[in-house]
Design a protein around this motif. Structure first.
Motif, short mmCIF file in Angstrom:
data_model
loop_
_atom_site.label_atom_id
_atom_site.label_comp_id
_atom_site.label_asym_id
_atom_site.label_seq_id
_atom_site.Cartn_x
_atom_site.Cartn_y
_atom_site.Cartn_z
N GLY A 72 70.62 30.42 63.73
CA GLY A 72 70.21 30.03 61.84
C GLY A 72 69.49 28.67 61.71
N HIS A 73 68.91 28.28 62.93
CA HIS A 73 68.41 27.08 62.71
C HIS A 73 67.07 27.48 62.07
CE1 HIS A 73 70.50 23.98 65.03
NE2 HIS A 73 70.47 24.93 65.79
N GLY A 74 66.02 28.38 62.62
CA GLY A 74 64.76 28.52 61.83
C GLY A 74 64.86 28.43 60.26
N HIS A 75 66.04 29.78 60.16
CA HIS A 75 66.21 29.25 58.51
C HIS A 75 66.85 28.53 57.84
CE1 HIS A 75 69.25 31.16 55.06
NE2 HIS A 75 68.36 31.18 54.95
N TYR A 76 67.62 27.46 58.46
CA TYR A 76 68.22 26.64 57.79
C TYR A 76 67.00 25.47 57.81
CZ TYR A 76 70.06 21.86 56.82
OH TYR A 76 70.19 20.48 56.82
N LEU A 77 65.93 25.46 58.44
CA LEU A 77 65.12 24.92 58.33
C LEU A 77 63.83 24.78 57.29
CD1 LEU A 77 64.45 23.00 62.94
CD2 LEU A 77 65.64 22.04 60.63
N ALA A 78 63.38 26.18 57.38
CA ALA A 78 62.67 26.83 56.35
C ALA A 78 63.87 26.28 54.80
CB ALA A 78 62.84 27.99 55.93
N THR A 79 64.94 26.10 54.53
CA THR A 79 65.31 26.17 53.75
C THR A 79 65.43 24.36 53.30
OG1 THR A 79 66.98 28.01 53.95
CG2 THR A 79 67.33 26.74 51.73
N ARG A 128 67.06 31.31 47.77
CA ARG A 128 67.24 32.70 48.16
C ARG A 128 65.40 32.92 48.23
NH1 ARG A 128 70.55 33.49 43.30
NH2 ARG A 128 69.18 33.55 41.94
N GLN A 129 64.70 32.07 48.12
CA GLN A 129 63.23 32.09 48.60
C GLN A 129 63.18 32.32 50.79
OE1 GLN A 129 60.70 29.45 46.59
NE2 GLN A 129 61.46 30.11 44.51
N VAL A 130 64.44 32.01 50.77
CA VAL A 130 64.00 32.04 52.45
C VAL A 130 64.16 33.33 52.88
CG1 VAL A 130 64.38 30.84 54.58
CG2 VAL A 130 63.71 29.37 51.99
N PRO A 131 63.85 33.94 53.08
CA PRO A 131 64.68 35.29 53.89
C PRO A 131 65.12 34.94 55.13
CG PRO A 131 62.74 35.74 54.33
CD PRO A 131 63.11 34.27 53.43
N ARG A 132 66.76 35.14 55.33
CA ARG A 132 66.90 35.63 56.77
C ARG A 132 66.13 35.84 57.69
NH1 ARG A 132 73.10 33.85 56.90
NH2 ARG A 132 73.29 33.19 55.05
N THR A 133 65.32 36.51 57.60
CA THR A 133 64.52 36.42 59.00
C THR A 133 63.61 35.96 59.44
OG1 THR A 133 62.74 37.89 57.43
CG2 THR A 133 64.65 39.69 57.70
N VAL A 134 63.96 34.67 58.91
CA VAL A 134 62.51 34.07 59.24
C VAL A 134 63.16 33.37 60.35
CG1 VAL A 134 64.13 31.86 58.05
CG2 VAL A 134 61.12 31.75 59.11
#
Length: 271
Positions: free
Chosen positions: A167-174, A261-267
């Motif tokens: 989840g770090h990538g998704h969190y940092l992008a958010t 929501r603009q940041v997908p979990r696939t990040v």
């Protein structure tokens, strides 16, 4: 002002009894015996003692109720309708490093719905409490969420995934999406208190992913009873099942939800 009900009094008494032990142990934090439970997720002797105290006090007051507790998990006993959801020490890492920001969180769930919640901060002696339909309070003062309406004026709380967890990538992008648009972002390390701060109007909002029911059960009721919204970023009110939470006042919940929501979990998969 609404007076605390008998069940709130039971919850508060249990939290305060455990809090006295935590305050004592916090003063001797360097001498605590600590065992590693997982990556960056510690369990302390103080944590276990607090959970035992809360369990004893709640079971004595309401012997037919079940339990879901952070350290000991779900109990198989109980009437099947009532369940205590307990985090005896939210902010364990803060506690063990001598950072004075941690809390006890207790919620009561009846037939799958949280109907009462208490978040107690031992070092400040602040007790945040709420009961469905009765509003939210800290000690004897009524709480309301902030009235700020612009993202640029908003102070927002958040939580970072533990080391070793996905989840770090998704969190940092958010975080990169939200940070430039708000007044500030704070990572305090105790989700129950972050949610209580939203209810008190200290934060305009709070978001985090993959939390456990004991982290947020009491806090989401506080926010809702203080006039705010607590859902998943997708808008689902069933936050306990998801573990993803966005809590905010009524003016900023939707704009923040749209950003997140603009940041997908696939990040994470692409990182």
């Amino acid at each position: 002002m609404a007076r605390p009900s008998p069940v709130i009094n039971v919850m508060t008494a249990a939290a305060r009894k455990a809090a006295r032990e935590l305050v004592r142990d916090f003063g001797e934090v360097e001498q605590l015996q600590v065992s590693r439970k997982g990556p960056a997720d510690f369990v302390s002797a103080a944590d276990l003692r607090a959970e035992k105290t809360i369990h004893r006090e709640l079971a004595k007051a309401r012997p037919g109720y079940g339990f879901l507790m952070e350290e000991s998990g779900a109990s198989s006993s109980g009437d099947g309708r009532h369940r205590w959801i307990v985090d005896p020490l939210d902010g364990t890492t803060n506690f063990l490093h001598g950072v004075p920001h941690f809390a006890i969180s207790i919620a009561l769930e009846v037939e799958g719905e949280v109907v009462a919640g208490v978040v107690h901060q031992p070092l400040t002696d602040e007790t945040y409490w709420a009961e469905r339909g009765q509003g939210a309070h800290v000690n004897d003062r009524r709480l309301r969420v902030s009235s700020r309406a612009k993202l640029e004026d908003a102070l927002v709380g958040t939580g970072i995934p533990f080391k070793g967890e996905e989840g770090h990538g998704h969190y940092l992008a958010t975080l990169a999406k939200v940070t430039p648009l708000v007044s500030g972002v704070r990572r305090m390390g105790a989700a129950s208190l972050d949610l209580a701060f939203v209810a008190a109007g200290r934060f305009e909002a709070f978001w985090e992913f993959d939390l456990k029911p004991w982290d947020i059960a009491a806090g989401i009721l506080l926010v809702r009873e203080a006039g705010g919204y607590a859902t998943t970023p997708a808008g689902d009110p069933n936050v306990l099942a998801s573990g993803d939470v966005l809590a905010a006042n009524d003016r900023l919940h939707q704009p923040l939800a749209e950003l997140i929501r603009q940041v997908p979990r696939t990040v994470d998969a692409a990182a």
